[in-house]
Design an enzyme around this catalytic site. Structure first.
Site, PDB file in Angstrom:
ATOM      1  N   ILE A   1      27.298  31.167 -67.468  1.00 28.07           N
ATOM      2  CA  ILE A   1      26.300  31.910 -66.816  1.00 28.07           C
ATOM      3  C   ILE A   1      26.201  31.606 -65.282  1.00 28.07           C
ATOM      4  O   ILE A   1      26.124  30.374 -65.123  1.00 28.07           O
ATOM      5  CB  ILE A   1      24.941  32.047 -67.426  1.00 28.07           C
ATOM      6  CG1 ILE A   1      24.180  33.193 -66.915  1.00 28.07           C
ATOM      7  CG2 ILE A   1      24.260  30.732 -67.293  1.00 28.07           C
ATOM      8  CD1 ILE A   1      22.793  33.539 -67.715  1.00 28.07           C
TER       9      ILE A   1
ATOM     10  N   ASP B   1      30.448  31.343 -75.931  1.00 27.53           N
ATOM     11  CA  ASP B   1      29.746  32.515 -76.560  1.00 27.53           C
ATOM     12  C   ASP B   1      30.812  33.557 -76.412  1.00 27.53           C
ATOM     13  O   ASP B   1      30.921  34.361 -77.443  1.00 27.53           O
ATOM     14  CB  ASP B   1      28.560  32.910 -75.754  1.00 27.53           C
ATOM     15  CG  ASP B   1      27.414  32.099 -75.869  1.00 27.53           C
ATOM     16  OD1 ASP B   1      26.826  31.548 -77.094  1.00 27.53           O
ATOM     17  OD2 ASP B   1      26.878  31.524 -74.604  1.00 27.53           O
TER      18      ASP B   1
ATOM     19  N   GLU C   1      24.928  23.940 -72.778  1.00 30.82           N
ATOM     20  CA  GLU C   1      23.577  24.341 -72.459  1.00 30.82           C
ATOM     21  C   GLU C   1      22.447  22.996 -72.727  1.00 30.82           C
ATOM     22  O   GLU C   1      21.499  22.879 -72.284  1.00 30.82           O
ATOM     23  CB  GLU C   1      23.096  25.403 -73.299  1.00 30.82           C
ATOM     24  CG  GLU C   1      23.579  26.802 -72.940  1.00 30.82           C
ATOM     25  CD  GLU C   1      25.019  27.114 -73.443  1.00 30.82           C
ATOM     26  OE1 GLU C   1      25.577  28.178 -73.417  1.00 30.82           O
ATOM     27  OE2 GLU C   1      25.805  26.098 -73.867  1.00 30.82           O
TER      28      GLU C   1
ATOM     29  N   ASP D   1      22.164  30.516 -76.639  1.00 36.43           N
ATOM     30  CA  ASP D   1      21.514  31.692 -77.059  1.00 36.43           C
ATOM     31  C   ASP D   1      22.238  32.948 -77.051  1.00 36.43           C
ATOM     32  O   ASP D   1      21.633  33.980 -77.287  1.00 36.43           O
ATOM     33  CB  ASP D   1      20.152  31.865 -76.492  1.00 36.43           C
ATOM     34  CG  ASP D   1      20.076  32.222 -74.927  1.00 36.43           C
ATOM     35  OD1 ASP D   1      21.269  32.274 -74.490  1.00 36.43           O
ATOM     36  OD2 ASP D   1      18.843  32.138 -74.483  1.00 36.43           O
TER      37      ASP D   1
ATOM     38  N   GLY E   1      28.332  29.621 -71.718  1.00 38.85           N
ATOM     39  CA  GLY E   1      28.615  31.083 -72.137  1.00 38.85           C
ATOM     40  C   GLY E   1      30.192  31.579 -72.234  1.00 38.85           C
ATOM     41  O   GLY E   1      30.321  32.508 -72.924  1.00 38.85           O
TER      42      GLY E   1
END
Length: 281
Positions: free
Chosen positions: A69, A128, A148, A156, A125
């Site tokens: 991110i 993810d 993270e 998340d 991310g």
């Protein structure tokens, strides 16, 4: 159409989506999260391709597939952080995270397979993203890190519910608690990567060859495989057996089966119908 974070091309029934901000380490800015699901759904809904490959433009001696991110989102309110003193902050943050999660769920939900080719660092991310794909290939100099924890966060946007399908729980806990890097060879050994390659060029050749092979198969049967594999992952055996019976009862097309058999016997490409277009309105 042009995008801030992506370039998109389609050839031989294969769509190639490239992360295209190498000067920003392919960090995921606000537009990333809105454009990615639009791109995926446009390709899928309009049957523009039969397989998708995701890769990244990288630069320098220490390439980065994605740094995760974009930190600029924390200051812009893109993650809800700017409103932390407002009473509705919690609900606003929840809605934002659900929106970001949906960006990667679009990969998992689309009807066609998605192959991701990872060169360099896959951070936060980025993990993810790759765990939402069907097949992961990597270079030997690639690595992942569930980063993270190093910035006081819990991942998340999709890492944990998906990465547990590929690696043992204890290994996932170690990565989550420590934020350590796992290199490409270990990712392959642990089951996260299907294969690793010595160079980016070799990996991309393999990814595109695999995508073309998948694109040559009957699209409806490939869609059925993807849907049932995902369903079986999330349900018990009895439920999955019933689901595949219902699927084939509804979707099995004898003419496509005959074409597949004839094409194989005649050593020629199969002539298969594209998936029907999807209307979302």
């Amino acid at each position: 159409m042009s995008y801030e974070c992506f370039t998109v091309s389609i050839e031989d029934q294969v769509a190639h989506i490239r992360l295209s901000r190498p000067e920003k380490r392919n960090a995921m800015s606000e537009s990333f999260w809105s454009d990615l699901p639009k791109i995926i759904r446009d390709i899928d809904d309009n049957a523009q391709a039969r397989c998708i490959v995701i890769s990244a433009d990288t630069i320098g001696e220490k390439p980065i597939f994605s740094a995760g991110i974009d930190v600029g989102m924390f200051g812009s309110g893109g993650t809800g952080g700017a409103d932390k003193n407002k009473p509705q902050h919690g609900a606003d943050f929840y809605n934002t995270v659900r929106r970001l999660q949906d960006s990667f769920t679009a990969i998992e939900d689309c009807r066609i397979p998605v192959i991701v080719a990872i060169h360099g660092g896959c951070i936060g991310g980025g993990v993810d993203l790759i765990t939402a794909c069907d097949i992961r290939l990597g270079t030997t100099d690639s690595y992942i890190t569930i980063y993270e924890i190093n910035v006081g966060m819990t991942a998340d946007v999709g890492t944990f519910p998906r990465i547990l399908n590929h690696m043992p729980e204890g290994v996932v806990r170690e990565l989550a608690y420590t934020g350590r890097r796992m290199n490409g060879r270990e990712c392959e050994r642990r089951g996260l990567f299907n294969t690793t390659y010595d160079s980016e060029a070799e990996m991309m050749d393999a990814a595109m060859a695999m995508a073309r092979d998948i694109a040559s198969k009957p699209p409806l049967a490939v869609y059925g495989c993807k849907r049932i594999i995902t369903y079986s992952r999330d349900h018990d055996t009895a439920e999955a057996l019933d689901q595949i019976a219902v699927w084939n009862m509804s979707m099995l097309i004898p003419s496509e089966m005959m074409e597949a058999l004839m094409a194989k016997g005649q050593k020629r490409p199969g002539n298969y119908a594209d998936l029907p277009r999807v209307r979302r309105d």
